[in-house]
Enzyme design. Structure first.
Site, short mmCIF file in Angstrom:
data_model
loop_
_atom_site.label_atom_id
_atom_site.label_comp_id
_atom_site.label_asym_id
_atom_site.label_seq_id
_atom_site.Cartn_x
_atom_site.Cartn_y
_atom_site.Cartn_z
N GLY A 9 0.83 -1.20 0.00
CA GLY A 9 0.00 0.00 0.00
C GLY A 9 0.86 1.24 0.00
O GLY A 9 1.97 1.25 0.56
N ASN A 12 -1.99 7.74 1.38
CA ASN A 12 -1.59 8.81 2.27
C ASN A 12 -0.85 8.26 3.50
O ASN A 12 0.27 8.68 3.82
CB ASN A 12 -2.89 9.54 2.68
N PHE A 40 -0.45 0.53 -6.24
CA PHE A 40 -1.54 0.24 -7.18
C PHE A 40 -1.33 1.23 -8.34
O PHE A 40 -1.59 2.42 -8.21
CB PHE A 40 -2.88 0.44 -6.49
N PHE A 96 -9.84 -3.30 -0.07
CA PHE A 96 -8.96 -3.98 -1.03
C PHE A 96 -8.16 -5.15 -0.42
O PHE A 96 -7.42 -5.82 -1.12
CB PHE A 96 -7.97 -2.97 -1.64
N LYS A 119 -7.67 0.45 9.10
CA LYS A 119 -8.79 0.74 10.01
C LYS A 119 -10.09 0.38 9.32
O LYS A 119 -10.60 1.14 8.49
CB LYS A 119 -8.74 2.20 10.44
N ALA A 154 -1.90 11.17 8.79
CA ALA A 154 -0.68 10.86 8.03
C ALA A 154 0.24 12.06 7.80
O ALA A 154 1.45 11.97 8.00
CB ALA A 154 -1.07 10.22 6.70
N LYS A 205 -13.68 3.85 15.30
CA LYS A 205 -13.54 5.31 15.45
C LYS A 205 -13.89 6.03 14.15
O LYS A 205 -14.29 7.20 14.17
CB LYS A 205 -12.15 5.67 15.98
N ARG A 269 -10.19 12.92 7.62
CA ARG A 269 -10.92 13.03 6.34
C ARG A 269 -12.41 12.74 6.52
O ARG A 269 -13.26 13.36 5.91
CB ARG A 269 -10.33 12.04 5.32
N GLN A 298 -13.29 5.83 4.92
CA GLN A 298 -13.54 4.50 5.51
C GLN A 298 -14.78 4.49 6.42
O GLN A 298 -15.36 3.45 6.67
CB GLN A 298 -12.32 4.07 6.34
N1 LIG Z 1 -4.47 8.68 5.92
C1 LIG Z 1 -4.36 8.67 7.26
O1 LIG Z 1 -4.18 9.73 7.91
C2 LIG Z 1 -4.44 7.36 7.98
C3 LIG Z 1 -3.91 7.27 9.26
C4 LIG Z 1 -3.97 6.06 9.95
C5 LIG Z 1 -4.57 4.97 9.35
N2 LIG Z 1 -5.08 5.06 8.09
C6 LIG Z 1 -5.65 3.85 7.50
O2 LIG Z 1 -4.71 3.32 6.58
C7 LIG Z 1 -5.39 2.58 5.56
C8 LIG Z 1 -4.87 3.02 4.21
O3 LIG Z 1 -5.21 4.36 4.00
P1 LIG Z 1 -4.36 5.41 3.19
O4 LIG Z 1 -4.66 6.74 3.81
O5 LIG Z 1 -2.93 5.01 3.07
O6 LIG Z 1 -5.00 5.29 1.73
P2 LIG Z 1 -5.63 6.46 0.82
O7 LIG Z 1 -7.05 6.62 1.17
O8 LIG Z 1 -4.75 7.66 0.88
O9 LIG Z 1 -5.39 5.97 -0.66
C9 LIG Z 1 -6.10 5.09 -1.36
C10 LIG Z 1 -5.10 4.06 -1.84
O10 LIG Z 1 -5.85 2.97 -2.38
C11 LIG Z 1 -5.20 2.58 -3.60
N3 LIG Z 1 -6.17 1.88 -4.43
C12 LIG Z 1 -7.15 2.39 -5.23
N4 LIG Z 1 -7.80 1.39 -5.84
C13 LIG Z 1 -7.23 0.24 -5.43
C14 LIG Z 1 -7.46 -1.13 -5.69
N5 LIG Z 1 -8.43 -1.52 -6.51
N6 LIG Z 1 -6.68 -2.06 -5.07
C15 LIG Z 1 -5.71 -1.69 -4.22
N7 LIG Z 1 -5.43 -0.40 -3.93
C16 LIG Z 1 -6.20 0.55 -4.52
C17 LIG Z 1 -4.70 3.87 -4.18
O11 LIG Z 1 -3.71 3.60 -5.14
C18 LIG Z 1 -4.15 4.54 -2.94
O12 LIG Z 1 -2.85 4.11 -2.67
C19 LIG Z 1 -6.88 2.83 5.79
O13 LIG Z 1 -7.45 1.74 6.47
C20 LIG Z 1 -6.91 4.06 6.70
O14 LIG Z 1 -8.05 4.10 7.54
C21 LIG Z 1 -5.01 6.22 7.39
O1 LIG Z 2 -8.53 10.88 7.89
P1 LIG Z 2 -9.29 9.77 8.57
O2 LIG Z 2 -10.64 10.22 9.01
O3 LIG Z 2 -9.30 8.51 7.75
O4 LIG Z 2 -8.46 9.47 9.90
C1 LIG Z 2 -7.07 9.34 9.82
C2 LIG Z 2 -6.51 8.56 10.97
O5 LIG Z 2 -7.16 7.34 11.14
C3 LIG Z 2 -6.50 9.33 12.26
O6 LIG Z 2 -5.79 8.59 13.23
#
Ligand SMILES: NC(=O)c1ccc[n+]([C@@H]2O[C@H](COP(=O)([O-])OP(=O)(O)OC[C@H]3O[C@@H](n4cnc5c(N)ncnc54)[C@H](O)[C@@H]3O)[C@@H](O)[C@H]2O)c1
Ligand SMILES: O=P(O)(O)OC[C@H](O)CO
Length: 342
Positions: A9, A12, A40, A96, A119, A154, A205, A269, A298
């Protein structure tokens, strides 16, 4: 034996943790220097995103403005990314994961250890009505999985602003191994023996974060937001303990619990899009496309997954906040019902 880390992955959060992991593996002799990161593949301004990452050392689409260490190597082939790894970091949006696990089945070393940073949950026709992502990884790939979750937006993490996070482990050695690749002075890891508690905090959450955004859109103020956070925490704990009696109360006081609720209801977000839903009247799907630049929401899908379980089990009245948030997202209930129906 030296360990080899692979990142599955590159969104962000995936890109923010690539910066941390890429830096940390260089500090210890027992990790190999190169860390492959599965991307991806997509085109950005006519060029493959993997090529941009490998030349500019920046994920210009999902984490612009942050330099990644040069030992992070973007790879569009999932199997090639993981085939020689001993430590797998799962960090794709939850929808995914099933497809990722299906592709990896039989293609990785049985000696691999995994950690999920995801998450969300997977809906399943079992007694609970859902499956944890760590269970999905363990069951489909036959490897042990830890869980990392915390108050971790992130961009703030990538900018090295101090925060904490929680790793849940079943096997302490695994917990300590993953702590080594994530812990930094500005990203402080605490490890706890409660994978399920850490994971359910992270998944649930996101529903409450939608509630926080609705309150902001309605301009109800800080006291109301605090009430949503408190009731949200109460419902999260009640849900977790109802389905998994072993979940520990202390876990809710870790970064993955109360701290993540606070941060996600302030700056995430899910919060941002829910606020815009109130102020513009547009659907969540439309706003996700318009506001998030390819990133994934999410909270709405998790609200739907959880509502499916609660309604099937006749539990909606016991979880009024999660139920009302679902109804506002999917049944056109007016947003003000967030305070009227709880
Ligand atoms: N962004 C944050 O601040 C943050 C912080 C902590 C936890 N998380 C968790 O981390 C996890 C990943 O989130 P993120 O923020 O890195 O992702 P994101 O929402 O920024 O990005 C979406 C990702 O999904 C990919 N994608 C799109 N279509 C796809 C497919 N068919 N198959 C596989 N990948 C595909 C995209 O290329 C991209 O890399 C989530 O569960 C999120 O809740 C996010
Ligand atoms: O941007 P959200 O709402 O997906 O939250 C990001 C992280 O999960 C916060 O810890």
């Amino acid at each position: 034996m030296t360990e080899k880390v692979a990142l599955i992955g590159s969104g962000n959060w995936g890109s923010a943790v690539a910066k941390i992991v890429g830096g940390n593996v260089q500090k210890f002799d027992h990790f190999q220097n190169e860390v492959k990161m599965w991307v991806f593949e997509e085109q950005v301004d006519g060029q493959n995103l993997t090529e941009i990452i490998n030349t500019k050392h920046e994920n210009v689409k999902y984490l612009p403005g942050i330099k990644l260490p040069e030992n992070i190597v973007a790879c569009p082939d999932l199997i090639k990314t993981c085939e020689d790894a001993t430590m797998l970091v799962f960090v794709v949006p939850h929808q995914f994961v099933a497809s990722v696990c299906k592709q990896l089945k039989g293609k990785i070393s049985p000696k691999c250890k995994a950690i999920s940073l995801i998450k969300g949950v997977d809906v399943e026709e079992n007694d609970n009505g859902f499956r944890l992502i760590t269970d999905m990884i363990q069951d489909s790939l036959g490897i042990r999985a830890c869980m990392l979750s915390g108050a971790n937006i992130a961009t703030e993490v990538a900018e090295e602003r101090f925060c904490e996070t929680t790793i849940g482990y079943r096997n302490r050695e695994d917990g300590e191994l993953f702590e080594a690749i994530f812990h930094t002075p500005t990203f402080r890891v605490n490890i706890v023996e409660d994978v399920v508690g850490v994971e359910l905090c992270g998944a649930l959450k996101n529903i409450i974060a939608i509630g926080g955004g609705l309150v902001d859109g309605l301009k109800l103020g800080d006291n109301t937001k605090a009430a949503i956070i408190r009731i949200g925490l109460y419902e999260m704990r009640k849900f977790a303990k109802m389905f998994y009696a072993d979940v520990k109360d202390e876990t809710f006081f870790e970064s993955c619990g109360v701290a993540d609720l606070v941060t996600t209801c302030a700056g995430g977000r899910n919060r941002k899009v829910a606020e815009a839903h109130v102020t513009t009247g547009k659907s969540f799907d439309q706003l996700e496309k318009e506001m998030l630049g390819g990133q994934k929401l999410q909270g709405t899908s998790t609200a739907k997954d959880m509502y499916g379980i609660l309604s099937k089990k006749g539990l909606c009245k016991e979880f009024p906040l999660m139920t009302t948030i679902y109804r506002i997202c999917y049944e056109d209930l007016p947003p003000i019902r967030i305070v009227e129906d709880i």
